[in-house]
Scaffold this motif. Sequence first.
Motif, PDB file in Angstrom:
ATOM      1  N   ARG A 159     -64.334  16.953 -17.297  1.00 48.60           N
ATOM      2  CA  ARG A 159     -65.666  16.545 -17.757  1.00 48.60           C
ATOM      3  C   ARG A 159     -65.480  15.656 -18.982  1.00 48.60           C
ATOM      4  N   ASP A 161     -67.631  12.440 -21.580  1.00 49.87           N
ATOM      5  CA  ASP A 161     -68.737  11.531 -21.881  1.00 49.87           C
ATOM      6  C   ASP A 161     -68.233  10.108 -21.693  1.00 49.87           C
ATOM      7  N   LEU A 166     -72.652  12.008 -19.207  1.00 51.51           N
ATOM      8  CA  LEU A 166     -71.703  13.047 -18.817  1.00 51.51           C
ATOM      9  C   LEU A 166     -71.225  12.797 -17.385  1.00 51.51           C
ATOM     10  N   ARG A 167     -69.914  12.756 -17.196  1.00 56.43           N
ATOM     11  CA  ARG A 167     -69.339  12.579 -15.866  1.00 56.43           C
ATOM     12  C   ARG A 167     -68.461  13.787 -15.556  1.00 56.43           C
ATOM     13  N   LYS A 168     -68.404  14.138 -14.277  1.00 57.19           N
ATOM     14  CA  LYS A 168     -67.552  15.234 -13.809  1.00 57.19           C
ATOM     15  C   LYS A 168     -66.742  14.704 -12.636  1.00 57.19           C
ATOM     16  N   ASP A 187     -65.558  10.791  -8.350  1.00 55.66           N
ATOM     17  CA  ASP A 187     -66.744  11.218  -9.087  1.00 55.66           C
ATOM     18  C   ASP A 187     -67.490  12.248  -8.252  1.00 55.66           C
ATOM     19  N   ASP A 189     -70.341  13.861  -8.814  1.00 55.35           N
ATOM     20  CA  ASP A 189     -71.788  13.701  -8.728  1.00 55.35           C
ATOM     21  C   ASP A 189     -72.169  12.536  -7.821  1.00 55.35           C
ATOM     22  N   ARG A 204     -64.145  16.376 -22.566  1.00 52.67           N
ATOM     23  CA  ARG A 204     -64.727  17.645 -22.993  1.00 52.67           C
ATOM     24  C   ARG A 204     -63.754  18.776 -22.640  1.00 52.67           C
ATOM     25  N   THR A 207     -61.239  22.111 -19.371  1.00 51.53           N
ATOM     26  CA  THR A 207     -61.307  21.475 -18.067  1.00 51.53           C
ATOM     27  C   THR A 207     -61.867  22.476 -17.052  1.00 51.53           C
TER      28      THR A 207
END
Length: 320
Positions: A159, A161, A166-168, A187, A189, A204, A207
Amino acid sequence: MPKTSARLLSLLSLLQARRDWPGADLAARLEVSPRTVRRDVDRLRELGYPIAAVKGPDGGYRLGAGSELPPLLFDDEQAVALAAALQTAVAAAARVPGMGEASMRALQTVRQVMPARLRRRVDMFQVTAIGPAEGGGADVGMDVLMALSGAVHAREVLRFDYDDVLRKVEPHHVVARGGRWYLVAWDLDREDWRVFRADRISPRIPTGPRFTPREVPGGDVAAFVTSRFQGSDGADGWPCRGEVILHAPIGAVTPFAADAVVEELGPERSRLVLGAWSWPALAARVGAFDADVEVVGPPELTSAFAMLARRYAAAAGRMS
């Protein structure tokens, strides 16, 4: 007072950190007498370190360059950064005879003398180098690169920024291209492959869960990233490709062909297969060779030449 060996290392570290050091300042930092500093400097000179005496009211010392490479002293971050740079050089040096082998030997030498905690960090760092390394790029902290590499190595969802969003993702490769660093990832999402600039990533912690790696489209991460920068969604390169015959010798065409395919057809004729972002851009790229052109195909390229001809003629008319 620290033992002599530890004191010598501290003295060497100070001399590497600043150009000139007054003797009194070194004595104060090491909590020893100026006489002890002089003796320690003599010991370092015996080990091959070219330490010059600096004249002046206070006197002092300067670590210079010598004719031979003495042992070097690095802190933890410097050692990891050096090993990462060497690994990048190994990955990028396949086109330079002997460079890859020399870089690999240097990497193994640095790794061998590292403590276990640093060796583990270096082993996690894996990079794919694409193309030459020239070109300016934004700075990326080693902590960011190591966080990305660690997630790739551990196969853990990451995760971060990215430009305040915010990307996961499932991270797959850390890539060096044109002086910049990138992360190739799936990605979660958006359910698609993405190439992220590392200088815009703020990881972030912690993990996420482990994942089973997917295969990068085409199976070749270098080809995939190159195709993305060429505007293609897959690994097939430029979205627009065409073929022309130039009325120019192959020797005049090849030096400026970049990634195009050039074939000699005769003393003054060359076949050229090349790509671009769009058909007008492809036609303009062909026009840069300053030679008469025969379009082999496709029809879209012929239309692009006709459109550019009208545009250039109109521009010429306005100038007259």
